[in-house]
Design a protein around this motif. Structure first.
Motif, PDB file in Angstrom:
ATOM      1  N   PRO A  19     -12.198  -2.415  -6.357  1.00 26.62           N
ATOM      2  CA  PRO A  19     -11.421  -3.210  -5.769  1.00 26.62           C
ATOM      3  C   PRO A  19     -11.737  -4.933  -5.236  1.00 26.62           C
ATOM      4  O   PRO A  19     -12.931  -3.803  -4.798  1.00 26.62           O
ATOM      5  CB  PRO A  19     -10.732  -1.996  -4.925  1.00 26.62           C
ATOM      6  CG  PRO A  19     -11.945  -0.510  -4.752  1.00 26.62           C
ATOM      7  CD  PRO A  19     -12.229  -1.791  -5.927  1.00 26.62           C
ATOM      8  N   ARG A  20     -11.198  -6.084  -5.380  1.00 29.36           N
ATOM      9  CA  ARG A  20     -11.794  -6.811  -4.211  1.00 29.36           C
ATOM     10  C   ARG A  20     -11.092  -6.854  -3.119  1.00 29.36           C
ATOM     11  O   ARG A  20     -10.175  -6.907  -3.168  1.00 29.36           O
ATOM     12  CB  ARG A  20     -12.239  -8.245  -5.482  1.00 29.36           C
ATOM     13  CG  ARG A  20     -13.189  -7.791  -6.465  1.00 29.36           C
ATOM     14  CD  ARG A  20     -13.293  -8.780  -7.173  1.00 29.36           C
ATOM     15  NE  ARG A  20     -11.886  -8.759  -8.518  1.00 29.36           N
ATOM     16  CZ  ARG A  20     -11.707  -9.691  -8.762  1.00 29.36           C
ATOM     17  NH1 ARG A  20     -11.908 -11.210  -8.434  1.00 29.36           N
ATOM     18  NH2 ARG A  20     -10.906 -10.022  -9.645  1.00 29.36           N
ATOM     19  N   ARG A  21     -11.539  -7.695  -2.285  1.00 32.21           N
ATOM     20  CA  ARG A  21     -10.303  -7.288  -0.845  1.00 32.21           C
ATOM     21  C   ARG A  21     -10.169  -8.594  -0.694  1.00 32.21           C
ATOM     22  O   ARG A  21     -11.128  -9.580  -1.051  1.00 32.21           O
ATOM     23  CB  ARG A  21     -11.627  -7.002   0.385  1.00 32.21           C
ATOM     24  CG  ARG A  21     -10.745  -5.618  -0.116  1.00 32.21           C
ATOM     25  CD  ARG A  21     -11.671  -5.094   1.608  1.00 32.21           C
ATOM     26  NE  ARG A  21     -10.005  -5.209   2.409  1.00 32.21           N
ATOM     27  CZ  ARG A  21      -8.587  -5.009   2.564  1.00 32.21           C
ATOM     28  NH1 ARG A  21      -8.671  -3.529   1.578  1.00 32.21           N
ATOM     29  NH2 ARG A  21      -7.494  -5.362   3.437  1.00 32.21           N
ATOM     30  N   GLY A  24      -5.905  -7.569   1.477  1.00 30.00           N
ATOM     31  CA  GLY A  24      -5.037  -6.206   0.537  1.00 30.00           C
ATOM     32  C   GLY A  24      -6.781  -7.010  -0.694  1.00 30.00           C
ATOM     33  O   GLY A  24      -7.213  -6.688   0.318  1.00 30.00           O
ATOM     34  N   ARG A  25      -5.524  -5.823  -2.006  1.00 30.87           N
ATOM     35  CA  ARG A  25      -6.994  -5.745  -2.476  1.00 30.87           C
ATOM     36  C   ARG A  25      -7.070  -6.213  -4.423  1.00 30.87           C
ATOM     37  O   ARG A  25      -5.561  -5.702  -4.311  1.00 30.87           O
ATOM     38  CB  ARG A  25      -7.524  -4.997  -2.189  1.00 30.87           C
ATOM     39  CG  ARG A  25      -6.650  -3.362  -2.866  1.00 30.87           C
ATOM     40  CD  ARG A  25      -7.287  -2.132  -2.645  1.00 30.87           C
ATOM     41  NE  ARG A  25      -6.578  -1.021  -2.729  1.00 30.87           N
ATOM     42  CZ  ARG A  25      -5.416  -0.066  -2.506  1.00 30.87           C
ATOM     43  NH1 ARG A  25      -5.320  -0.339  -0.995  1.00 30.87           N
ATOM     44  NH2 ARG A  25      -5.092   1.029  -2.965  1.00 30.87           N
ATOM     45  N   ARG A  56      -3.948  -7.324   6.881  1.00 28.92           N
ATOM     46  CA  ARG A  56      -4.960  -6.624   6.774  1.00 28.92           C
ATOM     47  C   ARG A  56      -5.446  -7.602   5.298  1.00 28.92           C
ATOM     48  O   ARG A  56      -6.603  -7.395   4.734  1.00 28.92           O
ATOM     49  CB  ARG A  56      -5.173  -5.458   6.776  1.00 28.92           C
ATOM     50  CG  ARG A  56      -5.678  -4.637   7.675  1.00 28.92           C
ATOM     51  CD  ARG A  56      -5.473  -2.955   7.716  1.00 28.92           C
ATOM     52  NE  ARG A  56      -4.799  -2.352   7.508  1.00 28.92           N
ATOM     53  CZ  ARG A  56      -4.598  -1.544   6.500  1.00 28.92           C
ATOM     54  NH1 ARG A  56      -5.374  -1.671   5.694  1.00 28.92           N
ATOM     55  NH2 ARG A  56      -3.321  -1.447   5.791  1.00 28.92           N
ATOM     56  N   GLU A  90       0.648  -1.030   0.012  1.00 26.39           N
ATOM     57  CA  GLU A  90      -0.079  -0.261   0.312  1.00 26.39           C
ATOM     58  C   GLU A  90       0.835   1.528  -0.289  1.00 26.39           C
ATOM     59  O   GLU A  90       0.234   1.858  -0.601  1.00 26.39           O
ATOM     60  CB  GLU A  90      -1.237  -0.449   1.276  1.00 26.39           C
ATOM     61  CG  GLU A  90      -0.218  -0.078   2.479  1.00 26.39           C
ATOM     62  CD  GLU A  90      -1.364   0.205   3.859  1.00 26.39           C
ATOM     63  OE1 GLU A  90      -2.550  -0.038   3.657  1.00 26.39           O
ATOM     64  OE2 GLU A  90      -0.695  -0.851   4.524  1.00 26.39           O
ATOM     65  N   THR A  99      -1.084  -4.688  -1.745  1.00 29.13           N
ATOM     66  CA  THR A  99      -0.819  -5.882  -0.408  1.00 29.13           C
ATOM     67  C   THR A  99      -0.988  -4.462   0.974  1.00 29.13           C
ATOM     68  O   THR A  99      -0.626  -4.048  -0.085  1.00 29.13           O
ATOM     69  CB  THR A  99       0.762  -7.118  -0.006  1.00 29.13           C
ATOM     70  OG1 THR A  99       1.525  -5.707  -0.279  1.00 29.13           O
ATOM     71  CG2 THR A  99       0.230  -8.240  -1.277  1.00 29.13           C
ATOM     72  N   GLU A 100      -1.406  -5.645   2.066  1.00 32.88           N
ATOM     73  CA  GLU A 100      -1.823  -4.140   3.382  1.00 32.88           C
ATOM     74  C   GLU A 100      -1.523  -4.956   4.112  1.00 32.88           C
ATOM     75  O   GLU A 100      -2.187  -4.945   5.132  1.00 32.88           O
ATOM     76  CB  GLU A 100      -2.872  -3.708   3.274  1.00 32.88           C
ATOM     77  CG  GLU A 100      -3.870  -2.903   1.918  1.00 32.88           C
ATOM     78  CD  GLU A 100      -4.662  -3.112   2.273  1.00 32.88           C
ATOM     79  OE1 GLU A 100      -6.212  -3.458   2.915  1.00 32.88           O
ATOM     80  OE2 GLU A 100      -5.219  -1.845   1.261  1.00 32.88           O
TER      81      GLU A 100
END
Length: 291
Positions: free
Chosen positions: A222-224, A211-212, A209, A180, A205-206
């Motif tokens: 966006p799809r998580r 990512g998306r 958490r 991110e 990537t997060e």
């Protein structure tokens, strides 16, 4: 199919510290590990452990034979790793008690890869193969342009982030994988949203958490995706593990969502281990993991 990875090879010197030092501060390390690393080597090992055929394009110095030998042990094709008149790249890594890290790298041989190596290696590639790249070497734009002419798909991880390198590679890119922070850096520097980059698939990537996913097919909505919840001891190499597993999954014909799920599990396992390439989980570890 085959993954051709133009990437760095480093000796990683990892020190465990109670916390990351402040400017001008000296603190004592409780332990030190020396192992194989570099974003390129990490991704090659991850993709090989995910059951893909991986050919590494890179360079080491006269002191780097051990690194090439270790990559061979891990299933990577090392025929196109050059020996050059430069010290093998290395990294000094500080890892605190919470698993966060601070890293200083010296490029060394990673910035001395002969351009002739690209043509000799990729002349063996087949249409539909993948070219994977990071920003710890030179020659990324040249490799991306050649790969596109040869009918390869290009996956790019713009880390460490450099806007000039990213700008030169993006026109040839099919898959972009970034965290991110790098995503914010890229969109700010380009003054453009992800949908404006002209890339079919972007994975952001997060960390814990998840990512998306942003894809042309889904009109960039966006799809998580989730990340398994684990206790982190060392985040070094987790992003590289994710990228290597992701490209390996796509190379093996997995749908994007399935490949991302496998990559997220591999990265989650990785942060529970101390080290880099030497401790990247293999496919059986990932398949048997119960989070």
């Amino acid at each position: 199919m085959t993954i051709w990875n133009l990437g760095s090879i480093n000796a990683d010197l990892a020190y465990s510290v109670p916390r990351l030092p402040l400017p001008g501060e000296t603190i004592a390390a409780s332990s030190m590990l020396r192992g194989l690393g570099g974003k390129g080597a990490n991704m090659s090992v991850a993709a090989a452990r995910a059951a893909s055929r991986v050919v590494h394009l890179g360079a080491v110095g006269a002191d780097g034979g051990w690194a090439v030998g270790r990559m061979m042990e891990y299933g990577v094709d090392t025929r196109h790793i050059a020996r050059v008149d430069a010290v093998t790249g290395h990294a000094v890594i500080l890892v605190d008690d919470g698993g966060e890290n601070s890293i200083v790298i010296h490029h060394g041989a990673n910035h001395a890869i002969p351009e002739t190596l690209l043509g000799s290696a990729l002349s063996e590639a087949s249409t539909g193969d993948w070219l994977l790249m990071q920003n710890e070497t030179l020659l990324q734009p040249e490799a991306a342009a050649l790969a596109r002419r040869l009918g390869l798909k290009v996956a790019y991880v713009p880390a460490p982030f450099e806007i000039d390198a990213a700008s030169a590679v993006l026109p040839f890119c099919d898959l972009l994988v970034l965290n991110e922070v790098e995503c914010d850096q890229l969109t700010t520097a380009m003054e453009a949203g992800l949908a404006d980059l002209g890339i079919d698939t972007v994975v952001v990537t997060e960390g814990a958490r998840g990512g998306r996913l942003h894809t042309r097919r889904n009109r960039w909505q966006p799809r998580r995706f989730a990340a398994p919840q684990v206790t982190s001891v060392d985040t070094t190499g987790a992003g590289d593990t994710f990228a290597g597993y992701l490209v390996a999954g796509l190379d093996r014909g997995m749908p994007l969502e399935q490949a991302v799920g496998m990559a997220a599990k591999a990265a989650a396992l990785m942060v529970t281990r101390h080290g880099t390439a030497d401790v990247i989980p293999d496919l059986r570890d990932v398949q048997e993991a119960r989070f």
